[in-house]
Design a protein around this motif. Structure first.
Motif, PDB file in Angstrom:
ATOM      1  N   ILE A 142       0.840  -1.204   0.000  1.00  0.00           N
ATOM      2  CA  ILE A 142       0.000   0.000   0.000  1.00  0.00           C
ATOM      3  C   ILE A 142       0.871   1.250   0.000  1.00  0.00           C
ATOM      4  N   PHE A 143       1.933   1.236   0.802  1.00  0.00           N
ATOM      5  CA  PHE A 143       2.811   2.399   0.890  1.00  0.00           C
ATOM      6  C   PHE A 143       3.524   2.654  -0.438  1.00  0.00           C
ATOM      7  N   ARG A 144       3.881   1.574  -1.156  1.00  0.00           N
ATOM      8  CA  ARG A 144       4.610   1.721  -2.416  1.00  0.00           C
ATOM      9  C   ARG A 144       3.694   2.056  -3.581  1.00  0.00           C
ATOM     10  N   LYS A 145       2.544   1.403  -3.648  1.00  0.00           N
ATOM     11  CA  LYS A 145       1.725   1.443  -4.856  1.00  0.00           C
ATOM     12  C   LYS A 145       0.559   2.424  -4.807  1.00  0.00           C
ATOM     13  N   ALA A 146       0.028   2.658  -3.629  1.00  0.00           N
ATOM     14  CA  ALA A 146      -1.168   3.510  -3.560  1.00  0.00           C
ATOM     15  C   ALA A 146      -0.855   4.931  -4.030  1.00  0.00           C
ATOM     16  N   TRP A 148      -1.572   7.837  -3.212  1.00  0.00           N
ATOM     17  CA  TRP A 148      -2.018   8.709  -2.138  1.00  0.00           C
ATOM     18  C   TRP A 148      -0.921   9.697  -1.799  1.00  0.00           C
ATOM     19  N   SER A 149      -1.289  10.690  -0.961  1.00  0.00           N
ATOM     20  CA  SER A 149      -0.285  11.606  -0.440  1.00  0.00           C
ATOM     21  C   SER A 149       0.605  10.851   0.537  1.00  0.00           C
ATOM     22  N   LEU A 150       1.782  11.417   0.798  1.00  0.00           N
ATOM     23  CA  LEU A 150       2.708  10.759   1.726  1.00  0.00           C
ATOM     24  C   LEU A 150       2.077  10.608   3.102  1.00  0.00           C
ATOM     25  N   LEU A 151       1.320  11.613   3.544  1.00  0.00           N
ATOM     26  CA  LEU A 151       0.697  11.563   4.868  1.00  0.00           C
ATOM     27  C   LEU A 151      -0.337  10.443   4.947  1.00  0.00           C
ATOM     28  N   ARG A 152      -1.202  10.349   3.933  1.00  0.00           N
ATOM     29  CA  ARG A 152      -2.246   9.319   3.946  1.00  0.00           C
ATOM     30  C   ARG A 152      -1.642   7.916   3.858  1.00  0.00           C
ATOM     31  N   ALA A 153      -0.655   7.754   2.997  1.00  0.00           N
ATOM     32  CA  ALA A 153       0.004   6.448   2.872  1.00  0.00           C
ATOM     33  C   ALA A 153       0.698   6.065   4.175  1.00  0.00           C
ATOM     34  N   LEU A 191       6.145   6.887  18.589  1.00  0.00           N
ATOM     35  CA  LEU A 191       7.267   7.831  18.635  1.00  0.00           C
ATOM     36  C   LEU A 191       8.356   7.435  17.642  1.00  0.00           C
ATOM     37  N   ILE A 192       8.688   6.144  17.612  1.00  0.00           N
ATOM     38  CA  ILE A 192       9.705   5.664  16.672  1.00  0.00           C
ATOM     39  C   ILE A 192       9.239   5.858  15.226  1.00  0.00           C
ATOM     40  N   TYR A 193       7.973   5.540  14.985  1.00  0.00           N
ATOM     41  CA  TYR A 193       7.425   5.675  13.633  1.00  0.00           C
ATOM     42  C   TYR A 193       7.435   7.142  13.200  1.00  0.00           C
ATOM     43  N   LEU A 194       7.117   8.056  14.141  1.00  0.00           N
ATOM     44  CA  LEU A 194       7.113   9.485  13.831  1.00  0.00           C
ATOM     45  C   LEU A 194       8.503   9.972  13.456  1.00  0.00           C
ATOM     46  N   LEU A 195       9.508   9.522  14.186  1.00  0.00           N
ATOM     47  CA  LEU A 195      10.888   9.905  13.884  1.00  0.00           C
ATOM     48  C   LEU A 195      11.302   9.409  12.497  1.00  0.00           C
ATOM     49  N   VAL A 196      10.951   8.171  12.200  1.00  0.00           N
ATOM     50  CA  VAL A 196      11.277   7.600  10.885  1.00  0.00           C
ATOM     51  C   VAL A 196      10.560   8.366   9.779  1.00  0.00           C
ATOM     52  N   TRP A 197       9.284   8.722  10.015  1.00  0.00           N
ATOM     53  CA  TRP A 197       8.514   9.449   9.003  1.00  0.00           C
ATOM     54  C   TRP A 197       9.104  10.834   8.760  1.00  0.00           C
TER      55      TRP A 197
END
Length: 218
Positions: A142-146, A148-153, A191-197
């Motif tokens: 989904i993250f690669r193919k959709a 969508w905007s970066l935020l939505r993905a 928190l970890i996911y937010l830093l990575v994003w």
């Protein structure tokens, strides 16, 4: 004559054959040459030529679907291998013999109290490990193919990995069945996911700026 018509009809009804004929058309091979080589009617070739773009898109979607199913199976198998490796390592450290499921986990205690056979326990673990592998592949796809905007993905990927992995990991006996543990886990994961994003967004922004600069100098 009747047999010849039946053979031609069967030949052109094959998806692979139609794709091959379209490839020939893409290579600028004359319609007359194709009809002579493959034994198809001129009207059939004209119909294929009219629907060329539509058919090529359809065949591309079929190929992508086959590739996606193959990748899902591969990811599920990887989940099983990782699960086996983790359970073997944990068994070597904590148990006198191999145990695919933590006996102190909620699901492990339930299976022990109900005297579930070891082979059934292993089969259960293989299914949950396979599901975990599929989950991460779906989220990644989904993250690669959709489109969508970066935020939505990112939010969709986060929801699938976090909210999907926690129950599967609990069913696999990896996480204790405690609300406080889940709350702490979600906070730490977020928190970890937010830093990575933030890092990914910054890197993507820098790449776009660099690309724009290069385009200006062309």
């Amino acid at each position: 004559m009747g047999n010849s018509d039946e053979k031609r009809k069967h030949l052109c009804s094959s998806t692979a054959q139609k794709a091959k004929l379209l490839e020939k058309l893409d290579c600028s091979v004359s319609v007359k040459h194709i009809t002579g080589e493959y034994g198809v009617r001129m009207t059939t070739m004209c119909d294929l030529k009219k629907q060329k773009n539509k058919l090529l898109k359809f065949y591309a979607e079929i190929d992508e679907e086959k590739l996606m199913k193959k990748q899902f199976f591969k990811s599920g198998t990887s989940g099983i291998l990782i699960g086996l490796a983790v359970s073997m390592i944990m068994s070597l450290i904590w148990a006198p013999s191999y145990m695919p499921l933590n006996p102190h986990s909620a699901i492990g205690q339930w299976m022990t109290s109900h005297q579930v056979h070891g082979s059934m326990v292993l089969a259960y673990c293989l299914i949950t490990w396979f599901a975990i592998g599929i989950l991460f592949e779906v989220a990644s796809y989904i993250f690669r193919k959709a489109e969508w905007s970066l935020l939505r993905a990112t939010l969709t990927h986060y929801a699938l990995t976090c909210l999907g992995f926690i129950p599967l990991a609990t069913l696999s006996g990896w996480f204790p069945l405690r609300l406080t543990f889940y709350l702490e886990l979600v906070i730490e994961f977020s928190l970890i996911y937010l830093l990575v994003w933030v890092f990914s967004y910054w890197k993507m922004k820098k790449d776009i700026e660099q690309l724009n600069q290069e385009l200006k100098h062309l």
